[in-house]
Design a protein around this motif. Structure first.
Motif, mmCIF file in Angstrom:
data_model
loop_
_atom_site.group_PDB
_atom_site.id
_atom_site.type_symbol
_atom_site.label_atom_id
_atom_site.label_comp_id
_atom_site.label_asym_id
_atom_site.label_seq_id
_atom_site.Cartn_x
_atom_site.Cartn_y
_atom_site.Cartn_z
ATOM 1 N N GLY A 1 -13.181 1.523 -3.374
ATOM 2 C CA GLY A 1 -12.506 0.395 -3.872
ATOM 3 C C GLY A 1 -10.918 0.366 -3.076
ATOM 4 O O GLY A 1 -10.221 -0.133 -3.569
ATOM 5 N N GLY A 2 -10.618 1.363 -2.323
ATOM 6 C CA GLY A 2 -9.413 1.457 -1.549
ATOM 7 C C GLY A 2 -8.302 1.829 -2.211
ATOM 8 O O GLY A 2 -7.018 1.951 -1.796
ATOM 9 N N ALA B 1 -4.511 4.854 -6.819
ATOM 10 C CA ALA B 1 -3.512 3.876 -6.908
ATOM 11 C C ALA B 1 -4.209 2.536 -7.524
ATOM 12 O O ALA B 1 -5.174 2.352 -7.092
ATOM 13 N N TRP B 2 -3.296 2.175 -8.411
ATOM 14 C CA TRP B 2 -3.617 0.688 -9.227
ATOM 15 C C TRP B 2 -2.539 -0.203 -8.872
ATOM 16 O O TRP B 2 -1.650 -0.143 -9.414
ATOM 17 N N GLY C 1 0.747 -1.235 0.025
ATOM 18 C CA GLY C 1 0.041 0.020 -0.063
ATOM 19 C C GLY C 1 0.759 1.273 -0.107
ATOM 20 O O GLY C 1 2.158 1.313 0.022
ATOM 21 N N TRP C 2 0.162 2.524 0.119
ATOM 22 C CA TRP C 2 0.846 3.721 -0.089
ATOM 23 C C TRP C 2 0.798 4.638 1.302
ATOM 24 O O TRP C 2 1.356 5.757 1.091
ATOM 25 N N ILE D 1 -1.718 8.814 3.214
ATOM 26 C CA ILE D 1 -2.922 7.915 3.725
ATOM 27 C C ILE D 1 -3.586 7.231 2.747
ATOM 28 O O ILE D 1 -4.295 7.965 1.983
ATOM 29 N N GLN D 2 -3.867 5.872 2.599
ATOM 30 C CA GLN D 2 -4.654 5.294 1.745
ATOM 31 C C GLN D 2 -5.705 4.854 2.299
ATOM 32 O O GLN D 2 -5.742 3.959 3.386
ATOM 33 N N LEU D 3 -6.906 5.236 1.657
ATOM 34 C CA LEU D 3 -8.059 5.039 2.412
ATOM 35 C C LEU D 3 -8.482 3.403 2.112
ATOM 36 O O LEU D 3 -8.062 2.525 1.461
ATOM 37 N N PRO D 4 -9.423 2.969 3.190
ATOM 38 C CA PRO D 4 -9.752 1.544 3.265
ATOM 39 C C PRO D 4 -10.464 1.203 1.915
ATOM 40 O O PRO D 4 -11.041 1.805 1.228
ATOM 41 N N PRO D 5 -10.547 -0.365 1.929
ATOM 42 C CA PRO D 5 -10.978 -0.788 0.681
ATOM 43 C C PRO D 5 -12.547 -0.520 0.418
ATOM 44 O O PRO D 5 -13.179 -0.454 -0.725
ATOM 45 N N HIS D 6 -13.352 -0.349 1.575
ATOM 46 C CA HIS D 6 -14.970 -0.082 1.341
ATOM 47 C C HIS D 6 -15.100 1.409 0.928
ATOM 48 O O HIS D 6 -16.347 1.813 0.520
ATOM 49 N N ILE D 7 -14.221 2.204 0.704
ATOM 50 C CA ILE D 7 -14.132 3.650 0.162
ATOM 51 C C ILE D 7 -13.829 3.543 -1.085
ATOM 52 O O ILE D 7 -12.418 3.805 -1.522
#
Length: 275
Positions: free
Chosen positions: A97-98, A148-149, A41-42, A89-95
């Motif tokens: 797709g993360g 991010a992909w 992750g980032w 800060i990388q947001l969680p998957p439920h937002i």
């Protein structure tokens, strides 16, 4: 005898089934296999270095009221480089797709954006040169919003930038003589009249600088080549200026001066695991 032998397999089967009934029951549960590794992750703090060049831009100046409006622009060129610090800060998957990444970044270093001109008359010994430049610091404080992909992050950025511009120049004027015509002078004049007026010439140089600030916007791509190392390519546009007032006796003159620059930059960042 044959009857006894035929009964033996049936007795063995009965004994085996009886013993199996006394054994504890074991349930086999099938569990899904987990992936060998998860993407890093980032999120986290990072430091890095970057360098770039001016693709386009200009210094500019303009007089302000009560003076008549006079403005001018001159193209600039040069480079800049320095260090970078930031936090993502990388947001969680439920937002969404993360993939959403929010961040803040600051960078600073040395910049040499310059515009110079000169005039020379070698046969007469006259020369003059002048220039505008930022041979000093260039720093930005920006927010970042990206998506991010996996190892690839595309982002937009914007914030505040600060630097300094300087004006420098010099002139060399050769010495010269202007002969005075002498005609019809009365005889016996008690004062001697020189035959020419002479000027010894001079050479001078000087400069002055002032801070400027303004906004900066841009976009970029960043790619994770290793779990803690990324490389980036970035475009930034900065527009910086300052309004100053100069007082001469009872009068005050105001003018605005600054520059804008389009930068293309590349950099390397290292993520810090302990933050």
């Amino acid at each position: 005898m044959k009857t006894f032998l035929a009964v033996i397999p049936a007795l063995l089967a009965h004994v085996t089934l009886a013993n199996a009934a006394d054994l504890p029951f074991r349930e086999t549960v099938l569990r899904p296999s987990l992936p060998a590794s998860e993407p890093a992750g980032w999120s986290g703090a990072y430091v890095g270095v970057q360098v770039g060049a001016a693709a386009e831009g200009a210094f500019r100046g303009e007089t302000l009221a009560p003076l008549p409006t006079v403005s001018g622009r001159t193209s600039l060129g040069g480079f800049a480089g320095g260090g970078t610090v930031g936090y993502n800060i990388q947001l969680p998957p439920h937002i969404l797709g993360g993939g959403v990444v929010l961040g803040i970044e600051a960078d600073g270093g040395y910049a040499s954006f310059r515009s110079e001109s000169s005039v020379a008359l070698p046969k007469l010994g006259f020369s003059a040169e002048g220039g505008l430049g930022t041979d000093t610091y260039f720093a930005t404080l920006r927010g970042r919003l990206g998506y991010a992909w996996g190892p690839l992050l595309a982002y937009a950025t914007g914030g505040w930038a600060v630097s300094e511009i300087g004006v420098s120049g010099g002139v060399t004027v050769p010495g010269f003589s202007v002969p005075l015509p002498v005609k019809n002078l009365p005889a016996g004049l008690p004062v001697a009249i020189p035959g020419a007026i002479s000027f010894g010439g001079f050479s001078a140089a000087g400069g002055r600088s002032m801070p400027v600030d303004g906004y900066v916007v841009g976009a970029g791509l960043e790619y994770a080549v290793m779990p803690n190392w990324t490389v980036k390519s970035e475009y930034l546009y900065a527009d910086l200026d300052r309004t100053v007032a100069v007082r001469a006796g009872p009068y005050t003159a105001r003018f605005n001066a600054g520059f804008d620059v389009h930068q293309l930059r590349i950099g390397v960042n290292h993520r810090l695991n302990w933050l």
